[in-house]
Scaffold this active site. Structure first.
Site, PDB file in Angstrom:
ATOM      1  N   CYS A   1      -2.626   4.993   2.900  1.00  0.00           N
ATOM      2  CA  CYS A   1      -3.796   4.127   2.719  1.00  0.00           C
ATOM      3  C   CYS A   1      -4.741   4.262   3.916  1.00  0.00           C
ATOM      4  O   CYS A   1      -4.309   4.217   5.073  1.00  0.00           O
ATOM      5  CB  CYS A   1      -3.365   2.677   2.560  1.00  0.00           C
ATOM      6  SG  CYS A   1      -4.752   1.552   2.203  1.00  0.00           S
TER       7      CYS A   1
ATOM      8  N   CYS B   1      -2.691  -2.899  -3.396  1.00  0.00           N
ATOM      9  CA  CYS B   1      -3.933  -2.712  -2.654  1.00  0.00           C
ATOM     10  C   CYS B   1      -5.012  -2.166  -3.592  1.00  0.00           C
ATOM     11  O   CYS B   1      -4.758  -1.249  -4.373  1.00  0.00           O
ATOM     12  CB  CYS B   1      -3.689  -1.743  -1.493  1.00  0.00           C
ATOM     13  SG  CYS B   1      -5.174  -1.237  -0.614  1.00  0.00           S
TER      14      CYS B   1
ATOM     15  N   CYS C   1       0.832  -1.212   0.000  1.00  0.00           N
ATOM     16  CA  CYS C   1       0.000   0.000   0.000  1.00  0.00           C
ATOM     17  C   CYS C   1       0.861   1.254   0.000  1.00  0.00           C
ATOM     18  O   CYS C   1       2.064   1.215   0.278  1.00  0.00           O
ATOM     19  CB  CYS C   1      -0.877   0.051   1.252  1.00  0.00           C
ATOM     20  SG  CYS C   1      -1.930  -1.373   1.536  1.00  0.00           S
TER      21      CYS C   1
ATOM     22  N   CYS D   1      -6.078   1.771  -1.962  1.00  0.00           N
ATOM     23  CA  CYS D   1      -5.260   2.975  -2.177  1.00  0.00           C
ATOM     24  C   CYS D   1      -4.584   2.989  -3.549  1.00  0.00           C
ATOM     25  O   CYS D   1      -3.984   3.988  -3.925  1.00  0.00           O
ATOM     26  CB  CYS D   1      -4.219   3.118  -1.067  1.00  0.00           C
ATOM     27  SG  CYS D   1      -2.922   1.848  -1.073  1.00  0.00           S
TER      28      CYS D   1
END
Length: 351
Positions: A38, A65, A34, A68
């Site tokens: 995030c 992810c 991420c 994000c």
């Protein structure tokens, strides 16, 4: 260089945006990596590993992810924000209602917050600014005040005149035939910027949450007379160069800049543009470069008076001890911009 893991974990907990694009976190328990910003629930310290780039995270077997979206260059925004912004660009004269948003499946309060985060104004104000831009353009081309009023969605003539006055600093009937500055939003990975220009050059380019921005707009309006949202060739050219800058393809700008200041202030602004991307200077060094070694404090004031961010790179000036010191666009952005330019300079030197 990647910071130590304890520093990066603290940045992860704080959702520190200054590491945007320069540090990523892999979560061992999920196999996902991420951005540090995030919004997902934060993992334990023992379950994370940090990477300096997206490729390193993927090479280590981590998946991006879905929340994000670390593979995207720009910060993720809501689908509602992107869709509605595009619709306004296609139909700038449309008057939007809460019912319209609900018919599209969007919660009006969520939409309001999304636009407030990005532009510092609600969706209703953003849409109205675009309508007013169209209305003012028509007035300048000789259209009637009544037609412009109805196009902007105002039933009350006094309400329309008040809105126009606030936006462009003049009453509608006196707008026809006047030279006017044009404003538009430019989105970047570290926040929206407001750009104001005319055919002669760029008068202002600032991050939207700069504290001094309202004062700068008022000062520019008092000096020039009229500012209206819209578009023109200079803004298109600027937007293209800002995009190249933030995508890492070039740190150079050739759009003309229009700023007014004293002879000393103008000299400082010109000296700022001579600092190479990827480099920094202290206030004292800049003072010596312009032949005024005793004027470091005056240099700092001139630096702070700059209203054209990035192009006139006041972020490249630091304290004598290497500290970032003040920056109207916020210190985390200054850190981001300097690191971004170091990477651009390193990449270009290898070519």
């Amino acid at each position: 260089m990647l910071r130590d893991d304890d520093t990066l974990y603290a940045a992860l907990l704080a959702r520190d945006p200054s590491y945007e694009g320069f540090a990523y976190v892999g979560v061992k328990t999920t196999g996902i990596f991420c951005r540090l910003t995030c919004p997902a629930r934060k993992p334990k310290r023992t379950n994370v590993v940090f990477f300096s780039c997206r490729d390193a995270a993927q090479d280590a077997g981590f998946r991006p992810c879905m929340r994000c979206k670390p593979l995207d260059l720009k910060r993720p925004t809501s689908d509602a924000f992107e869709t509605l912004r595009e619709k306004i660009q296609v139909e700038p004269e449309r008057k939007w209602s809460a019912a319209d948003l609900k018919n599209l499946g969007y919660d009006p309060s969520t939409v309001r917050r999304a636009f407030q985060r990005e532009y510092g104004m609600t969706f209703a104000r953003y849409a109205r600014s675009q309508r007013l831009g169209v209305a003012v353009s028509r007035l300048q081309q000789g259209g009637s005040v009544m037609d412009a009023q109805l196009d902007a969605g105002y039933e009350s003539g006094s309400g329309f005149r008040e809105a126009i006055t606030k936006l462009v600093g003049d009453a509608p009937a006196r707008t026809t035939g006047r030279q006017i500055l044009t404003a538009r939003w430019i989105d970047t990975p570290i926040g929206a910027m407001l750009a104001i220009a005319d055919n002669t050059g760029v008068h202002l380019l600032e991050f939207v949450d700069r504290t001094a921005l309202p004062t700068e707009i008022m000062r520019l309006r008092n000096r020039v007379g009229s500012i209206c949202f819209g578009n023109n060739p200079m803004l298109e050219r600027l937007a293209e160069q800002v995009e190249r800058y933030f995508s890492g393809h070039s740190a150079c700008f050739d759009v003309p800049v229009v700023q007014r200041g004293s002879a000393f202030t103008t000299m400082v602004w010109e000296a700022l543009r001579q600092i190479p991307p990827g480099s920094t200077r202290s206030y004292g060094e800049l003072a010596r470069l312009i032949g005024r070694p005793e004027a470091s404090r005056a240099v700092a004031r001139a630096n702070g008076a700059n209203e054209v961010a990035i192009i006139v790179p006041c972020h490249r000036v630091i304290g004598a001890d290497g500290s970032l010191t003040g920056y109207g666009g916020k210190l985390w952005r200054k850190q981001w911009l300097l690191e971004h330019e170091r990477r651009i300079a390193a990449t270009l030197s290898k070519q």
